[in-house]
Design a protein around this motif. Structure first.
Motif, PDB file in Angstrom:
ATOM      1  N   THR A 422       0.813  -1.220   0.000  1.00 26.07           N
ATOM      2  CA  THR A 422       0.000   0.000   0.000  1.00 26.07           C
ATOM      3  C   THR A 422       0.842   1.263   0.000  1.00 26.07           C
ATOM      4  N   ILE A 423       2.157   1.155   0.148  1.00 28.97           N
ATOM      5  CA  ILE A 423       3.024   2.335   0.128  1.00 28.97           C
ATOM      6  C   ILE A 423       3.218   2.764  -1.320  1.00 28.97           C
ATOM      7  N   MET A 424       2.797   3.958  -1.633  1.00 30.30           N
ATOM      8  CA  MET A 424       2.943   4.486  -2.986  1.00 30.30           C
ATOM      9  C   MET A 424       3.070   5.998  -2.910  1.00 30.30           C
ATOM     10  N   LEU A 425       3.463   6.584  -4.024  1.00 31.84           N
ATOM     11  CA  LEU A 425       3.692   8.024  -4.049  1.00 31.84           C
ATOM     12  C   LEU A 425       2.393   8.802  -3.910  1.00 31.84           C
ATOM     13  N   GLU A 426       1.297   8.292  -4.474  1.00 33.90           N
ATOM     14  CA  GLU A 426      -0.005   8.946  -4.384  1.00 33.90           C
ATOM     15  C   GLU A 426      -0.976   8.009  -3.675  1.00 33.90           C
ATOM     16  N   PRO A 427      -1.063   8.041  -2.349  1.00 31.18           N
ATOM     17  CA  PRO A 427      -1.958   7.102  -1.648  1.00 31.18           C
ATOM     18  C   PRO A 427      -3.432   7.359  -1.908  1.00 31.18           C
ATOM     19  N   GLU A 428      -3.806   8.567  -2.336  1.00 26.12           N
ATOM     20  CA  GLU A 428      -5.213   8.846  -2.604  1.00 26.12           C
ATOM     21  C   GLU A 428      -5.707   8.145  -3.864  1.00 26.12           C
ATOM     22  N   ALA A 429      -4.791   7.578  -4.667  1.00 28.19           N
ATOM     23  CA  ALA A 429      -5.214   6.873  -5.871  1.00 28.19           C
ATOM     24  C   ALA A 429      -5.895   5.547  -5.552  1.00 28.19           C
ATOM     25  N   VAL A 430      -5.710   5.031  -4.340  1.00 25.69           N
ATOM     26  CA  VAL A 430      -6.335   3.763  -3.960  1.00 25.69           C
ATOM     27  C   VAL A 430      -7.838   3.974  -3.789  1.00 25.69           C
ATOM     28  N   GLY A 431      -8.639   3.170  -4.489  1.00 24.93           N
ATOM     29  CA  GLY A 431     -10.091   3.267  -4.400  1.00 24.93           C
ATOM     30  C   GLY A 431     -10.732   4.145  -5.451  1.00 24.93           C
ATOM     31  N   LYS A 432      -9.940   4.835  -6.253  1.00 23.19           N
ATOM     32  CA  LYS A 432     -10.505   5.659  -7.313  1.00 23.19           C
ATOM     33  C   LYS A 432     -10.585   4.879  -8.617  1.00 23.19           C
ATOM     34  N   VAL A 433     -11.397   5.373  -9.542  1.00 23.40           N
ATOM     35  CA  VAL A 433     -11.587   4.735 -10.831  1.00 23.40           C
ATOM     36  C   VAL A 433     -10.527   5.266 -11.795  1.00 23.40           C
ATOM     37  N   LEU A 434      -9.782   4.369 -12.407  1.00 22.78           N
ATOM     38  CA  LEU A 434      -8.767   4.746 -13.373  1.00 22.78           C
ATOM     39  C   LEU A 434      -9.414   4.845 -14.748  1.00 22.78           C
ATOM     40  N   LYS A 435      -9.603   6.053 -15.218  1.00 23.57           N
ATOM     41  CA  LYS A 435     -10.241   6.270 -16.512  1.00 23.57           C
ATOM     42  C   LYS A 435      -9.228   6.064 -17.630  1.00 23.57           C
ATOM     43  N   GLU A 436      -9.653   5.313 -18.640  1.00 24.56           N
ATOM     44  CA  GLU A 436      -8.764   5.028 -19.757  1.00 24.56           C
ATOM     45  C   GLU A 436      -8.653   6.249 -20.666  1.00 24.56           C
ATOM     46  N   PRO A 437      -7.429   6.627 -21.084  1.00 23.29           N
ATOM     47  CA  PRO A 437      -7.302   7.782 -21.988  1.00 23.29           C
ATOM     48  C   PRO A 437      -8.035   7.552 -23.306  1.00 23.29           C
ATOM     49  N   VAL A 438      -8.413   8.646 -23.957  1.00 18.89           N
ATOM     50  CA  VAL A 438      -9.194   8.573 -25.192  1.00 18.89           C
ATOM     51  C   VAL A 438      -8.385   7.898 -26.297  1.00 18.89           C
ATOM     52  N   GLU A 439      -7.093   8.236 -26.400  1.00 20.18           N
ATOM     53  CA  GLU A 439      -6.269   7.642 -27.449  1.00 20.18           C
ATOM     54  C   GLU A 439      -6.121   6.139 -27.253  1.00 20.18           C
ATOM     55  N   VAL A 440      -5.912   5.741 -26.008  1.00 20.70           N
ATOM     56  CA  VAL A 440      -5.761   4.306 -25.735  1.00 20.70           C
ATOM     57  C   VAL A 440      -7.060   3.565 -26.025  1.00 20.70           C
ATOM     58  N   ALA A 441      -8.198   4.153 -25.635  1.00 17.18           N
ATOM     59  CA  ALA A 441      -9.489   3.505 -25.914  1.00 17.18           C
ATOM     60  C   ALA A 441      -9.735   3.384 -27.417  1.00 17.18           C
ATOM     61  N   GLN A 443      -7.416   3.177 -29.825  1.00 13.83           N
ATOM     62  CA  GLN A 443      -6.542   2.131 -30.337  1.00 13.83           C
ATOM     63  C   GLN A 443      -7.064   0.740 -29.980  1.00 13.83           C
ATOM     64  N   ARG A 444      -7.590   0.607 -28.756  1.00 13.55           N
ATOM     65  CA  ARG A 444      -8.127  -0.696 -28.359  1.00 13.55           C
ATOM     66  C   ARG A 444      -9.325  -1.085 -29.211  1.00 13.55           C
ATOM     67  N   ARG A 445     -10.229  -0.121 -29.485  1.00 14.56           N
ATOM     68  CA  ARG A 445     -11.391  -0.434 -30.323  1.00 14.56           C
ATOM     69  C   ARG A 445     -10.970  -0.788 -31.746  1.00 14.56           C
ATOM     70  N   GLU A 446      -9.983  -0.078 -32.289  1.00 12.39           N
ATOM     71  CA  GLU A 446      -9.506  -0.399 -33.634  1.00 12.39           C
ATOM     72  C   GLU A 446      -8.891  -1.796 -33.683  1.00 12.39           C
ATOM     73  N   ALA A 447      -8.115  -2.150 -32.642  1.00 11.90           N
ATOM     74  CA  ALA A 447      -7.523  -3.483 -32.605  1.00 11.90           C
ATOM     75  C   ALA A 447      -8.593  -4.561 -32.504  1.00 11.90           C
ATOM     76  N   GLU A 448      -9.650  -4.303 -31.701  1.00 12.62           N
ATOM     77  CA  GLU A 448     -10.740  -5.270 -31.590  1.00 12.62           C
ATOM     78  C   GLU A 448     -11.471  -5.426 -32.923  1.00 12.62           C
ATOM     79  N   ALA A 449     -11.703  -4.299 -33.621  1.00  9.97           N
ATOM     80  CA  ALA A 449     -12.388  -4.376 -34.916  1.00  9.97           C
ATOM     81  C   ALA A 449     -11.557  -5.140 -35.935  1.00  9.97           C
ATOM     82  N   ALA A 450     -10.227  -4.899 -35.957  1.00 18.96           N
ATOM     83  CA  ALA A 450      -9.363  -5.627 -36.883  1.00 18.96           C
ATOM     84  C   ALA A 450      -9.341  -7.117 -36.564  1.00 18.96           C
ATOM     85  N   ALA A 451      -9.295  -7.460 -35.254  1.00 17.81           N
ATOM     86  CA  ALA A 451      -9.298  -8.868 -34.875  1.00 17.81           C
ATOM     87  C   ALA A 451     -10.610  -9.543 -35.266  1.00 17.81           C
TER      88      ALA A 451
END
Length: 508
Positions: A422-441, A443-451
Motif C-alpha cells: 500500500t506504500i505508494m507516491l499517491e496514496p489517494e489513488a487507492v479506491g478511485k476509478v482509473l479512466k482510460e485515456p481517449v487515445e488508448v481507448a 486504439q483498443r477499439r480499432e484493434a478489436e475491430a481488426a481482430a
C-alpha cells in the motif's frame, strides 16, 4: 402609503422566491463520466460518508480541541530571535521551565536521540556505545547499558517497550530493560534507522548503500533495494505516504517504496553532497541541506524548488515540528524558522547557541514545545514556544496512557497494520476509478475491430472450402454461433436476396 409599500415589498419577495430554483448538488468530476449506475452509486455513497465524517470532526474539534498554540510575540522594535533561552524559561510556568535542560555527557558522544509518538519517552545513543531510555519529563531513567561498540543511530519501534540501535556491524533490538532481544544480521553497517508505525517496518541504510525493509511483527525482510549511489547516511520518511527519502553524495534525493526496485523519484537538489533532509507532516514540502551551504524548500507535488536559504556553513541536521517550525543546526548554532515553508521568511523565529558542542541530530518532541538536540557533549532540551500540537488524539498517541491502554493500543495497531504494497507516491489513488485515456481507448477499439474482421474472413474462407454436408445443427456448430461476438455483414445481403426470390415467385 406605508401599507402599499409593505404590500409591494411582500409581492416582490414572493416573486423573487418563486423565481429561485433549487440547485442540484454538483457531482464530483470523476463521477460524471462513469456509466455504470451501480458503481456510481457506491462512489456517491462513499463521498457522502467522507463529507459527513469531515463535518462531524469539525463539530467535535470545536468542543474538544480548545487549546491553541502560543508563539513568541515581540514588542516595539524588538525581534523574536533576540529572545534568549533564559528569558523564555523565566517567563513560562514552573512545569514548562523544568522541561528545558542540558545533560552533559562529554565522554561518550556525539549523541543521537528519538522520541516516541506520544512524546513521553526519549532514547539516546552515544557514538561510543552508551544507550539509555528515559521518561525525560520526570527525569526517570528506565534502562541504561553500554554496548561497547560504535552506535550510529537509534529509534523506537511501535512503542517505548522496544528500540533499535545501529551498531558497528549489525542492528540490534533491545527491550525496555536493556536486554538484547534480536540481532538483525541482514542490516549490515547501517548508518541511519527509521520506523514506519502504520506498516510495522524498520528501515535502514548505510555504508553499502542498500535500503532494507524489515517487518517487525513477523521478522521477515520485506524488500532490499540497492541504490547504486554509494554510501548513504541521510534518510527520512514522508509521514504522509510512508515513502522513504534518501540523500546521496552526488547531490540527489531518491524516493523509495518497498514494492518497486528502482526509485519512484530522483531529484538533483544540490551541487554537492546532501547533508540532511526532512518532510513536513502534510507531505507537501521537502527541505534539503547540502554542503553548498544552501537550505532548499521543494514542492513534492511538482518536484520543483520553491525558495532557498543561504548560510555561512553547511547545515548538519534538520527537523520540522507539528506546527510547521523548521529547525536548522549548524555546528553549535541553532536556528528555528516560522512560516518558512510556503513562503520565504526574512528572519529566523528563534536562535540559540548550544553549550555542549556541535549538534548531531535534531528531534522535535510531539505534543510539546520542546526541541531535543543530540550534541557532541550530551543532550540539550530547548524550549520552542508554539512547536508542538496542543491537542492530542488518544486514539493516535496518548501521552498519559496506562499499561492497560498501551496493551489495547498495541493490539489495535496490529489489527490496523497496512501491507507494504500500500506504500505508494499517491496514496489517494487507492479506491478511485482509473479512466482510460481517449487515445488508448480508440486504439483498443480499432484493434478489436481488426481482430473481429480477420476472424470473420478466416471463418468464411474455411466455410467456402468445406463441402455442404449434413450436421449443420450439431451442438458444436450451435456453440460456434453463440461464441461469435460480431455482426455478420453478409446477413443483410442474403436476407434481401431471399426476399427478392420470394417476390419473383409470387409474381410468377
Amino acid at each position: 402609503m406605508v401599507e402599499d409599500a409593505e404590500a409591494a415589498g411582500q409581492e416582490l419577495l414572493t416573486q423573487q422566491g418563486g423565481s429561485r430554483k433549487k440547485k442540484k448538488p454538483k457531482q464530483e468530476a470523476y463521477l460524471q463520466s462513469i456509466t455504470d449506475r451501480k458503481l456510481r452509486g457506491q462512489l456517491k455513497h462513499t463521498e457522502r460518508l467522507y463529507k459527513e465524517a469531515n463535518k462531524e470532526a469539525v463539530r467535535v474539534n470545536q468542543w474538544l480541541a480548545t487549546a491553541d498554540a502560543g508563539f513568541l510575540e515581540a514588542e516595539g522594535i524588538e525581534q523574536t530571535w533576540q529572545a534568549q533561552q533564559q528569558q523564555i524559561i523565566s517567563a513560562v510556568q514552573q512545569g514548562a521551565a523544568r522541561k528545558a535542560f542540558d545533560l552533559a555527557l562529554p565522554d561518550l558522544g556525539p549523541y543521537s536521540i528519538a522520541y516516541t509518538r506520544s512524546g513521553r519517552h526519549m532514547v539516546l545513543g552515544g557514538d561510543k556505545g552508551h544507550l539509555a531510555v528515559m521518561e525525560w519529563q520526570r527525569g526517570h531513567v528506565l534502562c541504561e547499558l553500554q554496548a561497547k561498540e560504535t552506535t550510529r543511530d537509534v529509534t523506537f519501534l511501535h512503542n517505548e517497550l522496544f528500540f533499535a540501535a545501529a551498531q558497528r556491524k549489525y542492528v540490534y533490538i533491545y527491550d525496555k530493560r536493556g536486554l538484547e532481544v534480536h540481532c538483525l544480521k541482514d542490516h549490515v553497517q547501517a548508518a541511519v534507522l527509521d520506523f514506519l508505525p502504520h506498516h510495522f517496518l524498520l528501515t535502514s541504510i548505510g555504508e553499502q548503500g542498500v535500503l532494507y525493509y524489515q517487518d517487525t511483527s513477523t521478522g521477515h525482510i520485506v524488500a532490499q533495494h540497492r541504490t547504486r549511489l554509494g554510501p548513504c547516511d541521510v534518510m527520512r520518511q514522508n509521514p504522509y505516504n510512508a515513502v522513504m527519502c534518501c540523500g546521496h553524495g552526488n547531490g540527489t534525493v531518491t524516493m523509495w517504496t518497498p514494492n518497486i526496485t528502482t526509485p519512484v523519484v530522483k531529484m538533483l537538489c544540490h551541487r554537492g553532497a546532501v547533508q540532511a533532509l526532512v518532510v513536513d507532516t502534510t507531505g507537501h514540502q521537502l527541505v534539503t541541506a547540502g554542503v553548498d551551504c544552501q537550505v532548499k524548500v521543494w514542492d513534492v507535488r511538482t518536484f520543483k524548488p520553491m525558495h532557498a536559504y543561504f548560510a555561512n556553513s553547511p547545515a548538519t541536521s534538520l527537523d520540522i515540528s507539528q506546527q510547521g517550525l523548521l529547525a536548522i543546526a549548524q555546528g553549535r548554532r541553532l536556528q528555528i524558522w516560522r512560516d518558512c515553508l510556503t513562503s520565504k521568511a526574512n528572519a529566523p523565529y528563534m536562535t540559540h547557541m548550544l553549550p555542549l558542542g556541535g549538534a548531531q541530530k535534531l528531534a522535535f518532541c510531539p505534543y510539546e514545545d520542546i526541541l531535543g538536540v543530540g550534541t557532541a557533549g550530551g543532550i540539550s532540551s530547548v524550549l520552542v514556544p508554539g512547536a508542538g500540537e496542543p491537542n492530542f488524539d488518544s486514539f493516535v498517541a496518548n501521552p498519559y496512557q496506562s499499561k492497560k491502554e498501551r496493551q489495547e493500543q498495541e493490539v489495535v495497531q496490529l489489527l490496523d497494520k497496512l501491507q507494504p504494497d500500500t506504500i505508494m507516491l499517491e496514496p489517494e489513488a487507492v479506491g478511485k476509478v482509473l479512466k482510460e485515456p481517449v487515445e488508448v481507448a480508440k486504439q483498443r477499439r480499432e484493434a478489436e475491430a481488426a481482430a473481429n474482421a480477420s476472424r470473420i474472413a478466416a471463418q468464411r474462407a474455411k466455410g467456402d472450402e468445406k463441402s455442404k454436408m449434413k450436421g449443420r445443427n450439431k451442438p458444436t456448430r450451435r456453440q460456434k454461433k453463440k461464441q461469435m461476438n460480431v455482426i455478420e455483414d453478409r446477413q443483410p445481403v442474403i436476407r434481401a436476396r431471399i426476399q427478392e426470390e420470394e417476390q419473383e415467385r409470387k409474381e410468377a
